[in-house]
Structure formats: C-alpha cells, structure tokens
Motif scaffolding. Structure first.
Motif, short mmCIF file in Angstrom:
data_model
loop_
_atom_site.label_atom_id
_atom_site.label_comp_id
_atom_site.label_asym_id
_atom_site.label_seq_id
_atom_site.Cartn_x
_atom_site.Cartn_y
_atom_site.Cartn_z
N LEU A 189 -41.43 24.84 -37.87
CA LEU A 189 -41.46 26.28 -38.14
C LEU A 189 -40.77 26.56 -39.46
CD1 LEU A 189 -40.52 27.57 -34.58
CD2 LEU A 189 -42.78 27.52 -35.62
N ARG A 243 -38.00 23.92 -40.14
CA ARG A 243 -37.27 23.20 -39.08
C ARG A 243 -38.27 22.60 -38.10
NH1 ARG A 243 -33.93 26.21 -34.77
NH2 ARG A 243 -33.70 24.40 -33.43
N ILE A 294 -39.30 21.69 -34.77
CA ILE A 294 -38.88 22.09 -33.42
C ILE A 294 -39.38 21.08 -32.40
CG2 ILE A 294 -39.11 23.91 -31.66
CD1 ILE A 294 -37.51 24.76 -34.10
N SER A 354 -30.85 26.99 -25.47
CA SER A 354 -31.48 28.09 -26.17
C SER A 354 -31.84 27.67 -27.60
CB SER A 354 -30.49 29.26 -26.18
OG SER A 354 -31.14 30.42 -26.54
N GLY A 355 -33.08 27.94 -27.98
CA GLY A 355 -33.52 27.58 -29.34
C GLY A 355 -34.06 26.17 -29.46
N GLY A 383 -36.83 25.05 -28.36
CA GLY A 383 -38.27 25.02 -28.61
C GLY A 383 -39.14 25.13 -27.37
N LYS A 384 -38.53 25.53 -26.25
CA LYS A 384 -39.29 25.60 -24.99
C LYS A 384 -40.44 26.61 -25.09
CE LYS A 384 -35.58 26.76 -22.69
NZ LYS A 384 -34.65 26.86 -23.82
N THR A 442 -41.82 27.74 -27.79
CA THR A 442 -42.77 27.23 -28.80
C THR A 442 -43.73 26.25 -28.14
OG1 THR A 442 -41.05 27.48 -30.48
CG2 THR A 442 -42.92 26.05 -31.04
N HIS A 460 -33.74 28.31 -17.32
CA HIS A 460 -32.36 27.88 -17.54
C HIS A 460 -31.69 27.60 -16.20
CE1 HIS A 460 -31.92 28.50 -21.83
NE2 HIS A 460 -32.66 29.60 -21.72
#
Ligand SMILES: Nc1ncnc2c1ncn2[C@@H]1O[C@H](COP(=O)(O)OP(=O)(O)OP(=O)(O)O)[C@@H](O)[C@H]1O
Length: 226
Positions: free
Chosen positions: A14, A21, A23, A43-44, A46-47, A49, A204
């Motif tokens: 991305l 970056r 991902i 968190s962040g 890439g799930k 995505t 989560h």
C-alpha cells in the motif's frame, strides 16, 4: 476435496503517506467448503486488506487466487462484481442496515440487487428462511432502530446468507457487541458452515476464534498457525 478458494504467494503493497508499505508478503491460504477459519493479528497487520482481496474488492500485486479452478488475481471489476454477489456474503463491524426498511426488507434487498429478478413469493420465502436461520424470523417486520445491536447484526448475517454464498467473509462482526451477544452472532455464522458455506472470520476475540475449525495469525505479512 478441492478447496473453495486458494491464495498462493499473495502480496500487497500500500502506498502510505510517506513510503510504500508491504502489508501482505506472500500469503498462502486454502479454505475448504464448509470450513471456518479465524484470522487474528494486531491492529494494522493487514487483516481487512486480506479480506478485501478475498472478497474481490481489490486485487493482489502478485500471487494467485484460485476459485473453482480460475485464477481471479487479475480479473476486471465487471467480472469481480458479478462473482462478489454470486459467491460471497459480507458481514462488517457496522451493520449497514437501512433504517427506514424492516428487517425482512433489508434482507430482501440482497436478492433484488444481487440476483436479478426473483418472483415475489420466492423472495419472501428465501428472506424468511434466512431470518429463521439466524433465529429472528419473529422480528421480520421490525425496523433497525427498534432492534438491539445483536439483533441488527443477525439481520446483517441473514442478508449475507440469503443468496446462499459459497463463502462468508466477516470483518470483526462482533466488534460493536458485548460478549454474550457476540457469541450468538458467531454461533449463527458458524452454523452456516454446517450447511457447506465457508467462513473467514477476522477477529480480535480469542474465544470467538476458538470456535472456528482453524485459527491463523497474520504476522509480518504472512499467515501462520496461531
Ligand atoms: N488504502 C490504503 N492506503 C494506504 N494505507 C492503507 C490503506 N488501507 C489500509 N492502509 C494501512 O494498511 C495497514 C493495514 O490495514 P488493515 O485495515 O488491513 O489492518 P487490520 O489488521 O485490519 O487492522 P485493524 O485490526 O485495526 O482493523 C494499516 O497500517 C493501514 O493504515
């Protein structure tokens, strides 16, 4: 049995505000019909995505994505849109229900938009069946503002299931619900897999993940057994 979907070496970079970056950095994933898979990750990581690539909202930069013997990694949007409505059901953290329509009308919308014209009586029967599947047929005539969060999410699950998708993609569907209500929502989605639908759950919540056949962790751009 051949897998419902299979991702091989999928990558996605991305373009961030400062620098690109990566991902997803070589994701391999096969999901069988009727199989449920949880994807955990910080968190962040890439799930979302990854889920958007699987749901054909986006395409990988490289790698392959097989479904029914076809590689979908580079299909054009017109074909992707047709596959999205024929093969996938989506559930998100936010319910995205139309407030002025009843629960039944919200579910029936998916039939009108996704599958062309269905006779009214068939549409009604399929809608009630889907609401029944998630245990809220008695709320068919209620509008979202009169329903609890858990009931609204079950309407959203019924809307995702009404077209009999091959694969249900759920992105933190219990994120806005308390534990007990979240459990109910997970259970109705899990029950859909008993009827042959695949399920990929991004969450989560470890307890919800543990209800799936398999739990994977997205870490440093690859999926690993949790
Ligand atoms: N369109 C985009 N352009 C640039 N960066 C993006 C884009 N979409 C997401 N990102 C970034 O990519 C990374 C992965 O995001 P993604 O939403 O896939 O993670 P996630 O694991 O689902 O996170 P969360 O658990 O918080 O929902 C994040 O750092 C995010 O800020």
């Amino acid at each position: 049995m051949s897998p419902l979907i299979e991702l091989v070496g999928v990558t996605k970079t991305l373009k961030g505000q400062q620098r690109p970056r990566t991902i997803l950095d070589g994701v391999d994933l096969a999901v069988e019909p009727g199989e449920s898979v949880a994807i955990l990750g910080r968190s962040g990581s890439g799930k979302s995505t990854l889920l958007s690539l699987i749901g054909l909202f986006d395409r990988p930069d490289s790698g392959q994505y097989f479904m029914g013997g076809r590689d979908l990694a580079r299909i054009p949007e017109r074909k992707a849109a047709a596959l999205r409505s024929a093969e996938f059901g989506f559930v998100f953290q936010r319910f995205f229900l139309l407030k002025h329509l009843t629960a039944a009308q919200n579910v029936a919308m998916a039939l009108v938009n996704g599958q062309g014209w269905l006779p009214r009586r068939k549409r009604k029967a399929r809608t009630l069946e889907a609401l029944d599947q998630v245990g809220i047929a008695h709320l068919a005539k209620h509008r979202p503002p009169k329903l609890s969060g858990g009931e609204q999410q079950r309407v959203a699950v019924a809307r995702a299931l009404v077209r009999n998708p091959s694969l249900l993609l759920a992105d933190e569907p219990t994120g806005a619900l308390d534990t007990e209500t979240g459990n109910l929502v997970i259970d109705v989605m899990r029950a859909a897999t008993d009827r042959g639908c695949g399920l990929i759950l991004v969450t989560h919540d470890q307890a919800h993940a543990a209800k799936m056949h398999r739990v994977l962790h997205l870490r440093s751009g690859v999926l690993e057994p949790a």
